[in-house]
Design an enzyme around this catalytic site. Sequence first.
Site, PDB file in Angstrom:
ATOM      1  N   SER A  76      -4.784 100.269 -32.402  1.00  0.00           N
ATOM      2  CA  SER A  76      -4.695  99.213 -33.735  1.00  0.00           C
ATOM      3  C   SER A  76      -5.772  99.025 -34.375  1.00  0.00           C
ATOM      4  CB  SER A  76      -4.253  98.017 -32.382  1.00  0.00           C
ATOM      5  OG  SER A  76      -4.785  96.902 -33.179  1.00  0.00           O
ATOM      6  N   TYR A  94      -7.303  92.726 -25.749  1.00  0.00           N
ATOM      7  CA  TYR A  94      -6.793  93.901 -26.406  1.00  0.00           C
ATOM      8  C   TYR A  94      -7.241  94.653 -27.218  1.00  0.00           C
ATOM      9  CZ  TYR A  94      -2.902  95.489 -29.122  1.00  0.00           C
ATOM     10  OH  TYR A  94      -1.822  96.109 -30.050  1.00  0.00           O
TER      11      TYR A  94
HETATM   12  P1  NDP Z   1       7.220  96.202 -28.983  1.00  0.00           P
HETATM   13  O1  NDP Z   1       6.736  94.665 -27.851  1.00  0.00           O
HETATM   14  O2  NDP Z   1       8.531  96.392 -29.607  1.00  0.00           O
HETATM   15  O3  NDP Z   1       7.235  97.431 -28.139  1.00  0.00           O
HETATM   16  C1  NDP Z   1       6.601  97.642 -27.341  1.00  0.00           C
HETATM   17  C2  NDP Z   1       6.675  98.480 -26.142  1.00  0.00           C
HETATM   18  O4  NDP Z   1       5.618  99.066 -24.494  1.00  0.00           O
HETATM   19  C3  NDP Z   1       8.485  98.464 -25.966  1.00  0.00           C
HETATM   20  O5  NDP Z   1       9.023  99.977 -26.049  1.00  0.00           O
HETATM   21  C4  NDP Z   1       7.825  98.078 -23.728  1.00  0.00           C
HETATM   22  O6  NDP Z   1       8.621  98.509 -23.421  1.00  0.00           O
HETATM   23  C5  NDP Z   1       6.761  98.498 -23.835  1.00  0.00           C
HETATM   24  N1  NDP Z   1       5.812  98.068 -22.686  1.00  0.00           N
HETATM   25  C6  NDP Z   1       5.239  97.380 -22.463  1.00  0.00           C
HETATM   26  N2  NDP Z   1       4.586  96.767 -21.376  1.00  0.00           N
HETATM   27  C7  NDP Z   1       5.069  98.313 -20.681  1.00  0.00           C
HETATM   28  C8  NDP Z   1       5.113  98.415 -19.307  1.00  0.00           C
HETATM   29  N3  NDP Z   1       4.244  98.074 -18.304  1.00  0.00           N
HETATM   30  N4  NDP Z   1       4.987 100.089 -18.392  1.00  0.00           N
HETATM   31  C9  NDP Z   1       6.423 100.795 -19.854  1.00  0.00           C
HETATM   32  N5  NDP Z   1       6.485  99.848 -20.779  1.00  0.00           N
HETATM   33  C10 NDP Z   1       5.914  98.474 -21.546  1.00  0.00           C
HETATM   34  O7  NDP Z   1       5.347  95.747 -29.894  1.00  0.00           O
HETATM   35  P2  NDP Z   1       5.235  97.719 -30.684  1.00  0.00           P
HETATM   36  O8  NDP Z   1       6.133  98.116 -31.622  1.00  0.00           O
HETATM   37  O9  NDP Z   1       4.597  96.309 -31.996  1.00  0.00           O
HETATM   38  O10 NDP Z   1       3.983  98.502 -29.807  1.00  0.00           O
HETATM   39  C11 NDP Z   1       3.925  99.439 -29.811  1.00  0.00           C
HETATM   40  C12 NDP Z   1       2.966  99.642 -29.590  1.00  0.00           C
HETATM   41  O11 NDP Z   1       1.386  99.957 -31.375  1.00  0.00           O
HETATM   42  C13 NDP Z   1       1.392  99.163 -28.690  1.00  0.00           C
HETATM   43  O12 NDP Z   1       1.082  99.983 -28.090  1.00  0.00           O
HETATM   44  C14 NDP Z   1       1.250  98.217 -29.558  1.00  0.00           C
HETATM   45  O13 NDP Z   1      -0.107  97.550 -29.262  1.00  0.00           O
HETATM   46  C15 NDP Z   1       0.927  98.352 -30.672  1.00  0.00           C
HETATM   47  N6  NDP Z   1       0.096  98.164 -32.324  1.00  0.00           N
HETATM   48  C16 NDP Z   1       1.361  97.043 -32.520  1.00  0.00           C
HETATM   49  C17 NDP Z   1       0.813  96.412 -33.246  1.00  0.00           C
HETATM   50  C18 NDP Z   1       1.858  95.141 -34.663  1.00  0.00           C
HETATM   51  O14 NDP Z   1       1.476  94.874 -35.516  1.00  0.00           O
HETATM   52  N7  NDP Z   1       3.311  95.331 -33.554  1.00  0.00           N
HETATM   53  C19 NDP Z   1      -0.174  96.920 -34.336  1.00  0.00           C
HETATM   54  C20 NDP Z   1      -1.496  97.440 -33.428  1.00  0.00           C
HETATM   55  C21 NDP Z   1      -0.805  98.086 -33.029  1.00  0.00           C
HETATM   56  P3  NDP Z   1      10.377  97.090 -22.557  1.00  0.00           P
HETATM   57  O15 NDP Z   1      10.707  96.876 -23.433  1.00  0.00           O
HETATM   58  O16 NDP Z   1      11.429  98.350 -22.249  1.00  0.00           O
HETATM   59  O17 NDP Z   1       9.267  96.124 -21.702  1.00  0.00           O
END
Ligand code: NDP
Length: 254
Positions: free
Chosen positions: A145, A159
Amino acid sequence: MIEDLHGKVILVTGSSTGIGAAAARAFGRNHAKVVVHYNRSTGPAQEVADDIVKAGGEAIVLQADVTDTSAIRTLVEKTVAHFGRLDVLVNNAGDLVERCPLAEVSDAFFDQVMHLNARSVIVACREAVPFMRRQGGGNIINVTSVAARSGGGPGSIMYAAAKGFVSTATHGLAKELVKDRIRVNAVAPGVIDTPFQIRHTNAQQMEGFRAGIPMQRFGTSDECAGAFLYLASDQLSSYVTGEIIEVNGGQLMP
Ligand code: NDP
């Protein structure tokens, strides 16, 4: 169409929603064999898999909580059992959990954020690498990130630090695994319009973020997908390892 992605077996953790879902669909459009992994979002994960199949790829849907080491091991094993190999591991699953100032960072919260965002990446790599090594090579793409370098927004010390771990581990993994013909890179999104931000960022905070972005807008998940395609493709990036691609509208420049 990126020809060398055709038929590649790609596990995208956290591909039920947001950035992971967009990456998984993009791999599907390039006729990859995709494992759509989720934790709680069963329906959305199935929709992603259906879209991949409609686009000409193959897909299976697998559930695992990535804070559970044995669940990650099973996820990797099921991937190889179903598709026969694992070419690309995308460590995308992650979350801020909640905004939490220092005074409220309990040991339990520390562990929760680190296990979800940092330990999960190491465990998934540890479980996937022996399979990649045996098949003669592979590719790992971590999701870090902009927070890894900026320190993050309000209440995101843990985080941001966990993502800093992911960025540094990407460099260390890249060096250690080069002998196994495994490239390791990362994508570092800026502020991307996904369920993550809806959960964690109020309108005022979002406006504050937007004002600091040279492009004056947030990114979309689809705008992150190209970085994953590029890093997954040997045709496009065979000499690239240990790299972190920033997808942030100019928010922070190294
Ligand atoms: P979302 O919340 O849309 O997606 C998160 C994903 O991670 C979902 O598929 C969720 O699964 C999965 N997840 C969360 N917790 C668990 C767990 N305990 N075990 C397995 N899977 C898990 O967020 P984003 O698409 O925004 O995030 C994706 C990545 O990008 C993350 O690593 C986030 O930190 C990173 N990121 C996001 C930014 C943003 O601005 N959006 C900026 C920088 C980095 P489910 O919903 O099925 O539980």
